[in-house]
Design a protein around this motif. Structure first.
Motif, PDB file in Angstrom:
ATOM      1  N   ASP A  25      16.971  -3.438   3.008  1.00  0.00           N
ATOM      2  CA  ASP A  25      18.145  -2.907   2.664  1.00  0.00           C
ATOM      3  C   ASP A  25      17.880  -3.146   0.902  1.00  0.00           C
ATOM      4  O   ASP A  25      18.137  -4.280   0.419  1.00  0.00           O
ATOM      5  N   LEU A  26      18.822  -1.938   0.230  1.00  0.00           N
ATOM      6  CA  LEU A  26      18.517  -2.113  -1.441  1.00  0.00           C
ATOM      7  C   LEU A  26      18.997  -3.799  -1.873  1.00  0.00           C
ATOM      8  O   LEU A  26      19.070  -4.444  -3.172  1.00  0.00           O
ATOM      9  N   ARG A  27      20.631  -3.309  -0.917  1.00  0.00           N
ATOM     10  CA  ARG A  27      21.366  -4.942  -1.802  1.00  0.00           C
ATOM     11  C   ARG A  27      21.323  -6.027  -0.751  1.00  0.00           C
ATOM     12  O   ARG A  27      21.874  -7.282  -1.347  1.00  0.00           O
ATOM     13  N   MET A  28      19.699  -6.057  -0.610  1.00  0.00           N
ATOM     14  CA  MET A  28      19.634  -7.537   0.262  1.00  0.00           C
ATOM     15  C   MET A  28      17.743  -7.851  -0.268  1.00  0.00           C
ATOM     16  O   MET A  28      17.675  -6.767  -0.872  1.00  0.00           O
ATOM     17  N   SER A  29      17.466  -8.806  -0.261  1.00  0.00           N
ATOM     18  CA  SER A  29      16.136  -9.300  -0.718  1.00  0.00           C
ATOM     19  C   SER A  29      15.461 -10.150   0.305  1.00  0.00           C
ATOM     20  O   SER A  29      14.311  -9.739   0.384  1.00  0.00           O
ATOM     21  N   THR A  77       0.694  -1.318  -0.183  1.00  0.00           N
ATOM     22  CA  THR A  77       0.336   0.401   0.259  1.00  0.00           C
ATOM     23  C   THR A  77       0.271   1.384  -0.211  1.00  0.00           C
ATOM     24  O   THR A  77       0.173   2.107  -0.677  1.00  0.00           O
ATOM     25  N   THR A  78       2.253   1.097   0.166  1.00  0.00           N
ATOM     26  CA  THR A  78       2.797   1.918   0.858  1.00  0.00           C
ATOM     27  C   THR A  78       4.520   2.362   0.263  1.00  0.00           C
ATOM     28  O   THR A  78       4.739   0.669   0.779  1.00  0.00           O
ATOM     29  N   VAL A  79       5.361   3.138  -0.254  1.00  0.00           N
ATOM     30  CA  VAL A  79       6.389   2.565  -0.596  1.00  0.00           C
ATOM     31  C   VAL A  79       7.490   4.449  -0.387  1.00  0.00           C
ATOM     32  O   VAL A  79       6.544   4.959  -0.327  1.00  0.00           O
ATOM     33  N   ARG A  80       8.467   4.022   0.641  1.00  0.00           N
ATOM     34  CA  ARG A  80       9.240   5.024   1.183  1.00  0.00           C
ATOM     35  C   ARG A  80      10.959   4.930   0.353  1.00  0.00           C
ATOM     36  O   ARG A  80      11.783   3.803   1.712  1.00  0.00           O
ATOM     37  N   GLN A 110      18.003   2.488   1.840  1.00  0.00           N
ATOM     38  CA  GLN A 110      17.129   1.394   2.409  1.00  0.00           C
ATOM     39  C   GLN A 110      15.768   2.121   1.566  1.00  0.00           C
ATOM     40  O   GLN A 110      15.451   2.908   1.528  1.00  0.00           O
ATOM     41  N   CYS A 111      15.073   1.693   2.477  1.00  0.00           N
ATOM     42  CA  CYS A 111      13.803   1.226   1.344  1.00  0.00           C
ATOM     43  C   CYS A 111      12.578   0.793   1.986  1.00  0.00           C
ATOM     44  O   CYS A 111      12.241  -0.838   3.070  1.00  0.00           O
ATOM     45  N   VAL A 144       0.014   5.579  15.125  1.00  0.00           N
ATOM     46  CA  VAL A 144       1.173   5.761  14.518  1.00  0.00           C
ATOM     47  C   VAL A 144       2.274   5.635  15.048  1.00  0.00           C
ATOM     48  O   VAL A 144       1.708   5.448  16.565  1.00  0.00           O
ATOM     49  N   ARG A 145       3.727   4.608  14.947  1.00  0.00           N
ATOM     50  CA  ARG A 145       4.134   3.609  15.475  1.00  0.00           C
ATOM     51  C   ARG A 145       5.458   4.681  15.366  1.00  0.00           C
ATOM     52  O   ARG A 145       6.059   4.422  14.456  1.00  0.00           O
ATOM     53  N   ILE A 146       6.507   4.650  16.259  1.00  0.00           N
ATOM     54  CA  ILE A 146       7.668   5.427  15.851  1.00  0.00           C
ATOM     55  C   ILE A 146       8.725   3.871  16.245  1.00  0.00           C
ATOM     56  O   ILE A 146       8.364   4.099  17.948  1.00  0.00           O
ATOM     57  N   TRP A 147       9.740   3.759  15.241  1.00  0.00           N
ATOM     58  CA  TRP A 147      10.961   2.488  15.831  1.00  0.00           C
ATOM     59  C   TRP A 147      11.236   2.975  15.449  1.00  0.00           C
ATOM     60  O   TRP A 147      11.532   3.465  14.685  1.00  0.00           O
ATOM     61  N   ASP A 148      12.776   1.507  16.092  1.00  0.00           N
ATOM     62  CA  ASP A 148      13.954   2.509  15.468  1.00  0.00           C
ATOM     63  C   ASP A 148      14.514   1.708  14.504  1.00  0.00           C
ATOM     64  O   ASP A 148      13.938   0.226  14.149  1.00  0.00           O
ATOM     65  N   ALA A 149      15.542   2.046  13.197  1.00  0.00           N
ATOM     66  CA  ALA A 149      15.392   1.532  12.102  1.00  0.00           C
ATOM     67  C   ALA A 149      16.451   0.559  12.064  1.00  0.00           C
ATOM     68  O   ALA A 149      15.630  -0.568  11.100  1.00  0.00           O
TER      69      ALA A 149
END
Length: 671
Positions: A253-257, A229-232, A239-240, A298-303
């Motif tokens: 991570d763009l380098r990992m699946s 539903t969303t992408v950023r 990072q995506c 709204v959840r705020i969490w560590d990346a």
């Protein structure tokens, strides 16, 4: 403004949406009556008119950070707020509902709106100037500034590209999904990510027609068969984050699946928006945090670790969009409600420059209690309704059904609770003990103030007057009075006995006829003395005679012929004690402050002595005089003989016979 604290980790989240949260089922008449509510009128608003008639759909800020764009319904409109003025700059209406929009310049000069009627509307500083049609219904919109292209995704597998410099559509990008729900463009390397209905995540390079990468992101995150539903993309472009229709947020991570972190919102609702929070260098915080939102929270969490940081739940569900202010802790939520919710999280960063006053308000907000869902209403369950004896109100407007209970007005709940559950004996006993302890503490507190030896009453009254004028600043008033006492100009008045003021003298009373001498609380308390006037006493009779003789009429005081007799009379007058009625049962002979002897008697005895005298009483100002007649014949003979011996027997005999001037003149004429 209110204070809310996340239950998970204790991070303080301040709600600065402004005003009370009102239920939607409240009548319009009741809402109009709130203008008389003092608490509602004195509410704090972050930005003036930060609301829509029904709901807010999208929120964005200009790249220069000076203006705020907000779109909402009904009717479809866009509002632009100038943050330097904290007010609305302008408002424009559109023909169709706005799905998404992009700001094309650094300020509010140019913007493009994707509408629900398959159109792209372009607005400039002066207003709308162009409209073009999109081949399919759009669902998301992105803007590539390096190529001046608008990218539209929607209900078709194609990604439509509108080149603004050439003014035409370019060949679309073909995806493998039947429809694309969202798209995201990285500002670092320009990679375009498309979130498909089948859970596929595809990345495109604008210079190539085929996707550079494609995999099933929903299945790898643990939500096989769910839609994306969303992408950023984050600020670094490496990072995506994607959100699914089942409430999962996966960070790649763009380098990992495989995802590096997965977060479940536990509501099962589609993820509406994702933002990355990059801490400011001055904030001293490490690590990037992800801000993800569904319709409820709204959840705020560590990346890096996926550990939760804070949770924000607005009063009414239906979150549509999240706006995270760069390098700050301010968030704004566009919800399915008229008010745009604003939250300040100091742990994320400082307040923006345009609302720096939030830093000073946080301490005041901490003292207020956290509000309920609605400020004036209380949620009660069915069991509580039965225990309060309000079961007969079910189905009436006084009880509003909500989920597994009802909403009840706060005043009605308090009244019902006081009747159904009176104060328990233990609580009543504790309250009485607390009241007794407070009374004992108050009795131990005494104010010790040093008063001068001369004119102590004047100094005490001066301190009390200063204290009364100071009001709440009692200490300031006492300091002012002490400064006056220590002033060199008035210092002799409170040190030299020659300046002593005797308020009991006739001279003081004549100069201050309306003054009521009240003993100050600062002076040591003495028994109250009430002088008793006795017409038969020599001192009072002499005083009355002096007052009568002053006008030239009335009996004159008796005079002794010998000097020794006069001295003995004066000495006896001084030695004879005066009678006073004392309160508190004090009796006996005492000495007053002037060195005179006083005799204290009980007030019951004083009441017997002070029987109303025979004769009229006349009031003059603050004095009361009593005339006691002693017989006209004896008084007339005494006055006649006395005055006749000095001024002639004819005139005296005339006045003694008739007590008038006409008789005296007549007798004098006959002689």
């Amino acid at each position: 403004m209110s204070l809310k604290v996340s239950a998970a980790d204790g991070v303080k989240v301040y709600s600065v949406a402004g005003g009370k949260s009102l239920p939607h089922w409240l009548s319009e008449k009741k809402q109009a009556s709130l203008k008389r509510d003092e608490a509602y009128r004195r509410r704090i608003e972050l930005i003036q008119d930060l609301q829509f008639p029904e709901a807010c759909q999208r929120l964005k800020i200009t790249p220069d950070g000076q203006f705020l764009f907000a779109t909402g319904i009904h009717p479809p409109r866009v509002r632009v707020y100038e943050l330097a003025e904290l007010s609305l700059k302008f408002e424009r209406h559109l023909d169709a509902e706005i799905i998404d929009f992009q700001i094309l310049t650094d300020d509010y000069s140019k913007a493009a709106f994707l509408c629900a009627d398959r159109t792209l509307c372009f607005h400039a500083r002066f207003g709308a100037y162009h409209k073009t049609r999109v081949p399919a219904y759009g669902r998301d919109l992105a803007y590539a500034p390096f190529s001046a292209e608008l990218l539209v995704v929607g209900s078709s597998p194609e990604v439509y590209r509108l080149n603004l410099s050439e003014g035409r559509f370019l060949s679309p990008l073909q995806t493998k999904s039947p429809a694309v729900n969202a798209c995201g463009l990285s500002p670092v390397h320009g990679l375009l990510a498309c979130a498909g209905e089948t859970g596929l995540l595809e990345c495109f390079d604008a210079r190539a027609k085929a996707p550079v990468g494609c995999f099933d992101a929903a299945a790898s995150a643990g939500g096989a068969g769910q839609q994306l539903t969303t992408v950023r993309f984050d600020g670094s472009g490496l990072q995506c984050a994607v959100g699914t229709s089942g409430g999962l947020v996966a960070l790649y991570d763009l380098r990992m699946s495989k995802p590096t972190a997965v977060r479940d919102h536990m509501y099962g609702q589609p993820i509406r928006d994702i933002k990355f929070h990059q801490p400011a260098s001055s904030a001293g915080m490490q690590g990037t945090r992800v801000v993800s939102a569904d319709s409820h929270s709204v959840r705020i969490w560590d990346a890096s670790t996926g550990q939760g940081f804070a949770t924000i739940e607005p009063p009414e569900p239906g979150i549509m969009d999240v706006l995270l202010w760069p390098d700050s802790g301010l968030l704004m939520l566009g919800c399915d409600s008229p008010h745009i919710q604003a939250y300040f999280v100091p742990a994320l960063g400082p307040a923006p420059r345009w609302c720096s006053f939030l830093e000073s308000l946080t301490e005041e907000l901490e003292e207020n209690a956290a509000p309920t869902l609605f400020d004036d209403y209380r949620f009660v369950t069915r069991d509580e309704v039965a225990s309060l004896g309000l079961g007969h109100l079910v189905g009436t407007p006084l009880l509003r059904a909500y989920m597994h209970g009802y909403f009840l007005h706060q005043r009605l709940w308090q009244r019902a609770r006081s009747l159904a559950q009176p104060m328990e004996p233990a609580a009543l006993r504790q309250q009485r003990i607390s009241a007794r302890l407070d009374a004992e503490r108050a009795s131990r507190i005494t104010l010790v103030k040093k008063l001068p030896k001369v004119n102590a009453a004047v100094a005490a009254r001066l301190m009390e007057d200063k204290k009364g004028r100071a009001g709440a600043g009692a200490g300031a008033g006492q300091d002012g009075a002490r400064g006056l006492l220590q002033d060199d100009r008035f210092k002799p008045m409170f040190e030299d006995p020659a300046f002593a003021i005797d308020e009991n003298t006739e001279e003081f009373r004549s100069l201050h006829p309306n003054a009521r001498v009240k003993r100050s609380k600062l002076l040591p308390q003495e028994p109250t003395l009430d002088p008793l006037e006795d017409a038969s006493s020599g001192s009072d009779a002499d005083d009355a005679g002096d007052s009568d003789n002053a006008d030239g009429e009335g009996p004159q005081p008796r005079k002794r012929t010998s000097a020794n007799g006069a001295a003995e009379g004066e000495a006896g007058h001084r030695k004879r004690p005066r009678l006073y009625a004392a309160g508190g049962g004090a009796r006996g002979q005492h000495r007053d402050s002037g060195g005179r002897d006083v005799l204290l008697i009980d007030k019951a005895e004083a009441a017997a002595l002070l029987q109303p005298a025979h004769g009229p009483r006349k009031m003059g100002g603050s004095r009361e005089m009593t005339f006691v007649p002693r017989g006209s014949s004896s008084r007339g003979g005494r006055r006649g003989s006395g005055r006749g011996s000095g001024r002639g027997g004819g005139r005296g005999g005339g006045r003694s016979a008739s007590r008038g001037r006409s008789g005296g003149r007549g007798s004098r004429g006959r002689h």
